[in-house]
Design an enzyme around this catalytic site. Sequence first.
Site, PDB file in Angstrom:
ATOM      1  N   SER A 174       0.704  -1.379   0.037  1.00  0.00           N
ATOM      2  CA  SER A 174      -0.039   0.107   0.091  1.00  0.00           C
ATOM      3  C   SER A 174       0.716   1.261  -0.046  1.00  0.00           C
ATOM      4  CB  SER A 174      -0.867  -0.006   1.250  1.00  0.00           C
ATOM      5  OG  SER A 174      -1.883   0.831   1.264  1.00  0.00           O
ATOM      6  N   HIS A 379      -7.657  -5.556   0.200  1.00  0.00           N
ATOM      7  CA  HIS A 379      -6.370  -4.652   0.459  1.00  0.00           C
ATOM      8  C   HIS A 379      -5.541  -5.283   1.583  1.00  0.00           C
ATOM      9  CE1 HIS A 379      -4.172  -1.063  -0.523  1.00  0.00           C
ATOM     10  NE2 HIS A 379      -4.095  -0.950   0.858  1.00  0.00           N
TER      11      HIS A 379
END
Length: 404
Positions: A174, A379
């Site tokens: 990320s 995610h």
Amino acid sequence: MKSFTLCLLALAAVANSTPIDFEQPQIESRGLFTMRTPEIVRNDGFPLESHKVQTSDGYILEMFRIPYSPNLRNEGQPKKVAFLMHGLLSSSDCWILNGAENSMAYILSNAGYDVWMGNARGNTYSRANVKKSPLLPPFWDFSWNEIAMYDMPAMFDYVRYVTGVEKFHYAGHSQGTTVYFVLCSTVPKYNDLFESAHLLAPVGFMNHMQSPLAKVGGPLLGKPSLLSKLIGSNEFMPSNEFMGLLGDTACRNKSPFQEICGNVLFLIAGWDSQHLNYTALPLITATHPAGSSTSQLIHYLQEYESGYFRRYDYGKSKNKKLYGQKEPTNYNVENIDAKTYFYYGDNDYFAAVSDVLRMALKMKNLKLYYQVPIPQWNHLDFLWAINVKEMINDRVKDNMLALD
Ligand SMILES: *[C@@H]1O[C@H](CO)[C@@H](O)[C@H](O)[C@H]1NC(C)=O
């Protein structure tokens, strides 16, 4: 709309906000955050060193190192370096919460690497500056641009100095991928530092972001305004109102996810994991969210609104001073020519497939474009899915080893 504004103002009212109570069984907590990496790593049977490094703008960052693997007994032998960098609201803890067999940091250690884990300014381990107090806004006047431009070079240069190793393998999740894009674009000589870069859920362009954060905050904070100035440069401390708002947008009363709906990291980055390792949940909630500046979130919201991958938008007059133009300048991702590996998922609220592809197409030296073959992969599954070893960690390790 009015209540949205109020909620966001509540978010800004750092001092007055009530921290969310996380359930933290058997884990001693220091306030909202808990120091964990050293205890967890030693508990898992690996050696651990702590290293502090000071950035050129005075932040003191703590890095952790697993210098050798007790299973290989390779203490003192020359090794390649693997450097791991966490994402937004996270820390070095993200790499070690799946136990000794399945966590990224240990898998790389057992593959013979000298494993270093960075911590960005403002998180649990790097909440210090030689001049500025984290209790006051000037400390929090940074976004991921500064993490990329100051923290990463300071940590990399330090690791190079201590180990004598010139080139590293890198893995980022990320925001740990965003800072790679920013650094290699802006200071191209850093491309030479990377033997390979493994980007999990790569985040650069963001205009297709599905996160409730974007829906709630994008229209209000994605462009410079009085409100964004007021909220920016503060420690991100989600108020109960803000959590409620995100929760309404995201979790509602979908029962299987109730446990994680109280955690802002899950609310922002993906609360609907079908693969989450629930055994690790107490450890995850005890260590996350790990702290960040509100400007990091606002910078992402600006990417969402503008569709560009560019520097922080301070408003026309300050932009003019800083960048020589009214709009923020773009990052020249065309400068990135280190060996770059993409790993992405289909159900990622932060790194939408089309945004990931747009970035991948700009990479000069793309070695892998790997879509996790599970449609619901989100995610945070890149860190804590029950099958993360097989889907991600072993794959990253094999791709690193293939180059050595
Ligand atoms: C899930 O997390 C627990 C706690 O860290 C760990 O012991 C276990 O090995 C993990 N399971 C998998 C499959 O990763």
